[in-house]
Design an enzyme around this catalytic site. Structure first.
Site, PDB file in Angstrom:
ATOM      1  N   SER A  19     129.577 -63.685 -17.678  1.00 27.68           N
ATOM      2  CA  SER A  19     128.147 -63.440 -17.419  1.00 27.68           C
ATOM      3  C   SER A  19     127.283 -63.796 -18.630  1.00 27.68           C
ATOM      4  CB  SER A  19     127.935 -61.961 -17.055  1.00 27.68           C
ATOM      5  OG  SER A  19     126.547 -61.676 -17.083  1.00 27.68           O
ATOM      6  N   LEU A  20     126.180 -64.487 -18.360  1.00 26.40           N
ATOM      7  CA  LEU A  20     125.259 -64.867 -19.439  1.00 26.40           C
ATOM      8  C   LEU A  20     124.179 -63.811 -19.671  1.00 26.40           C
ATOM      9  CD1 LEU A  20     124.689 -68.673 -18.670  1.00 26.40           C
ATOM     10  CD2 LEU A  20     126.212 -67.649 -20.356  1.00 26.40           C
ATOM     11  N   SER A  21     124.258 -62.695 -18.952  1.00 23.59           N
ATOM     12  CA  SER A  21     123.208 -61.681 -19.082  1.00 23.59           C
ATOM     13  C   SER A  21     123.032 -61.168 -20.513  1.00 23.59           C
ATOM     14  CB  SER A  21     123.470 -60.517 -18.129  1.00 23.59           C
ATOM     15  OG  SER A  21     123.275 -60.948 -16.811  1.00 23.59           O
ATOM     16  N   LYS A  36     127.241 -55.994  -5.682  1.00 28.30           N
ATOM     17  CA  LYS A  36     125.826 -55.754  -5.354  1.00 28.30           C
ATOM     18  C   LYS A  36     125.634 -54.836  -4.136  1.00 28.30           C
ATOM     19  CE  LYS A  36     124.208 -59.986  -7.550  1.00 28.30           C
ATOM     20  NZ  LYS A  36     123.273 -61.113  -7.515  1.00 28.30           N
ATOM     21  N   LYS A  38     128.132 -65.877  10.652  1.00 27.45           N
ATOM     22  CA  LYS A  38     127.869 -65.083   9.443  1.00 27.45           C
ATOM     23  C   LYS A  38     126.377 -64.839   9.247  1.00 27.45           C
ATOM     24  CE  LYS A  38     131.863 -65.981   6.561  1.00 27.45           C
ATOM     25  NZ  LYS A  38     132.251 -66.444   5.246  1.00 27.45           N
ATOM     26  N   ASN A  58     120.760 -55.604  -7.619  1.00 28.28           N
ATOM     27  CA  ASN A  58     121.239 -56.270  -8.847  1.00 28.28           C
ATOM     28  C   ASN A  58     120.669 -55.623 -10.110  1.00 28.28           C
ATOM     29  OD1 ASN A  58     118.591 -57.258  -8.916  1.00 28.28           O
ATOM     30  ND2 ASN A  58     119.223 -59.229  -9.773  1.00 28.28           N
ATOM     31  N   TYR A  92     123.655 -73.582 -11.713  1.00 29.27           N
ATOM     32  CA  TYR A  92     123.074 -74.114 -12.961  1.00 29.27           C
ATOM     33  C   TYR A  92     124.140 -74.675 -13.901  1.00 29.27           C
ATOM     34  CZ  TYR A  92     124.470 -69.466 -14.461  1.00 29.27           C
ATOM     35  OH  TYR A  92     125.198 -68.335 -14.699  1.00 29.27           O
TER      36      TYR A  92
HETATM   37  P1  ATR Z   1     127.987 -65.032  -2.351  1.00 29.74           P
HETATM   38  O1  ATR Z   1     128.637 -64.659  -3.623  1.00 29.74           O
HETATM   39  O2  ATR Z   1     126.599 -65.603  -2.541  1.00 29.74           O
HETATM   40  O3  ATR Z   1     128.042 -63.976  -1.300  1.00 29.74           O
HETATM   41  P2  ATR Z   1     129.973 -66.578  -0.868  1.00 29.74           P
HETATM   42  O4  ATR Z   1     130.314 -65.450   0.024  1.00 29.74           O
HETATM   43  O5  ATR Z   1     131.058 -67.186  -1.670  1.00 29.74           O
HETATM   44  O6  ATR Z   1     128.796 -66.275  -1.892  1.00 29.74           O
HETATM   45  O7  ATR Z   1     129.320 -67.691   0.059  1.00 29.74           O
HETATM   46  C1  ATR Z   1     128.323 -68.545  -0.350  1.00 29.74           C
HETATM   47  C2  ATR Z   1     127.987 -69.519   0.739  1.00 29.74           C
HETATM   48  O8  ATR Z   1     128.710 -70.732   0.450  1.00 29.74           O
HETATM   49  C3  ATR Z   1     128.358 -69.135   2.165  1.00 29.74           C
HETATM   50  O9  ATR Z   1     127.232 -69.413   2.940  1.00 29.74           O
HETATM   51  C4  ATR Z   1     129.520 -70.062   2.494  1.00 29.74           C
HETATM   52  O10 ATR Z   1     129.587 -70.458   3.839  1.00 29.74           O
HETATM   53  P3  ATR Z   1     130.425 -69.593   4.948  1.00 29.74           P
HETATM   54  O11 ATR Z   1     129.555 -68.412   5.271  1.00 29.74           O
HETATM   55  O12 ATR Z   1     130.602 -70.505   6.092  1.00 29.74           O
HETATM   56  O13 ATR Z   1     131.712 -69.211   4.292  1.00 29.74           O
HETATM   57  C5  ATR Z   1     129.151 -71.261   1.668  1.00 29.74           C
HETATM   58  N1  ATR Z   1     130.253 -72.185   1.428  1.00 29.74           N
HETATM   59  C6  ATR Z   1     131.318 -72.000   0.631  1.00 29.74           C
HETATM   60  N2  ATR Z   1     132.110 -73.096   0.636  1.00 29.74           N
HETATM   61  C7  ATR Z   1     131.522 -73.995   1.465  1.00 29.74           C
HETATM   62  C8  ATR Z   1     131.846 -75.320   1.894  1.00 29.74           C
HETATM   63  N3  ATR Z   1     132.930 -75.961   1.440  1.00 29.74           N
HETATM   64  N4  ATR Z   1     131.005 -75.946   2.739  1.00 29.74           N
HETATM   65  C9  ATR Z   1     129.897 -75.302   3.185  1.00 29.74           C
HETATM   66  N5  ATR Z   1     129.526 -74.052   2.821  1.00 29.74           N
HETATM   67  C10 ATR Z   1     130.339 -73.413   1.982  1.00 29.74           C
END
Ligand code: ATR
Length: 310
Positions: A32-34, A83, A175, A104, A251
């Protein structure tokens, strides 16, 4: 800088150092960069306080927050995967954080009473204003990856700011159901009438995605696609046009494939550093009730990401 665990809480305030007063909790959290964002700000504000990282196991967030309070911590940032658990652990939760389904930022008062906020949403508003000199509420928006936590916070913020169009795109359409159910609470019915609903959803593989992108001003990537330098863009970038603003919440790397392609298509681009900066600045404002030294925080982040330049 050391990352503490809950069993090491007794060690966070050794003699001779400024006391630890603020912390980021997560798992993992050592990346974490916080601290690099907040410590220079605390120094500038002459707070004589340290900002530390604490790794907490899932299921131990409520207990962890109370232990941190007893050790002298006044404010906490929460990162993945805690979170939602943080929201469930706070005594009071800001209504917008409730809509976002995530906390957060936690403020702890003298009695150990906790209030949870979400600064990712309002931080995003500030990031868009800084990057593109436009108000979020004036833009037609599509969020690619709205099924994740970041996507949900940003989607909620767009509706709170009355953006005229919000399209939620996700690889897995189902989802999006819990998000749209919550967001429909803040979308007045009359605004759902007209040629196109203000809030719509689409699967990433839907042939109509191209049209949805063409109809948008701001394209936001909140998927994790792009975190690896070899990752492709999350949708065909030939659909990006010069009128588009493209924001990638990633980023590091600083320019994902999506941003590189968007730039070569003539679009204006920005990465997630401004979101990281502004969500942090807003946290600090909740804790200290004063304006955050934004430039100091920006420099702190820059030197954390490019240690050779500083
Ligand atoms: P967070 O930490 O923000 O909750 P996450 O649960 O890892 O992150 O998911 C982030 C987003 O990336 C989700 O919308 C996920 O899509 P799914 O809901 O279908 O899983 C999306 N995501 C991850 N890998 C992906 C990929 N290869 N192609 C398209 N979307 C992807």
């Amino acid at each position: 800088m050391k990352t503490y665990t809950l069993s090491q809480i007794a060690e966070i305030n050794p003699d001779g150092e400024h006391p630890a007063r603020f912390a980021v909790i997560g798992n993992p959290v050592s990346h974490s960069l916080s601290p690099q964002l907040h410590q220079p700000a605390l120094n500038t504000l002459k707070q004589h306080a340290r900002y530390i990282r604490v790794q907490i196991e899932p299921g131990q967030v409520a207990e962890g927050i109370q232990q941190l309070h007893q050790a002298g911590i006044l404010g906490i940032n929460v990162t993945v995967p805690h979170k939602l658990e943080a929201l469930e652990s706070c005594h009071h939760v800001d209504p917008n954080a409730q809509l976002m389904g995530a906390v957060n930022t936690i403020v702890i008062n003298n009695h150990g009473e906790t209030t949870g906020f979400n600064t990712d949403g309002p931080g995003f508003t500030r990031a868009i204003l800084e990057e593109f000199s436009v108000d979020l509420g004036d833009l037609k928006i599509i969020i690619i990856g709205a099924g994740g936590g970041a996507g949900r916070a940003i989607a909620t913020q767009c509706l709170l700011e009355h953006s005229p169009q919000l399209i939620l795109a996700n690889r897995t359409l189902e989802k999006l159901n819990p998000i749209t159910q919550t967001l429909s609470q803040i979308t007045p019915n009359e605004e759902l009438e007209g040629p196109r609903d203000r809030l719509t959803t689409i699967a990433l593989n839907d042939p109509e995605l191209e049209e949805a992108i063409a109809a948008s001003d701001l394209i936001i990537n909140t998927t994790s696609v792009g975190l690896q330098p070899t990752d492709p863009a999350p949708f065909p970038t030939r659909w990006i046009e010069p009128h588009h603003l493209v924001y990638d919440t990633i980023y590091n790397p600083a320019k994902t494939r999506l941003l590189r392609d968007a730039e070569s298509q003539g679009a204006r681009i920005a990465n997630g550093l401004s979101l990281l900066l502004h969500q942090g600045a807003l946290s600090l404002e909740y804790w200290l009730n004063c304006e955050a030294p934004i430039n100091t925080m920006r420099e702190g982040l820059k030197s954390a990401l490019n240690p050779d330049i500083s």
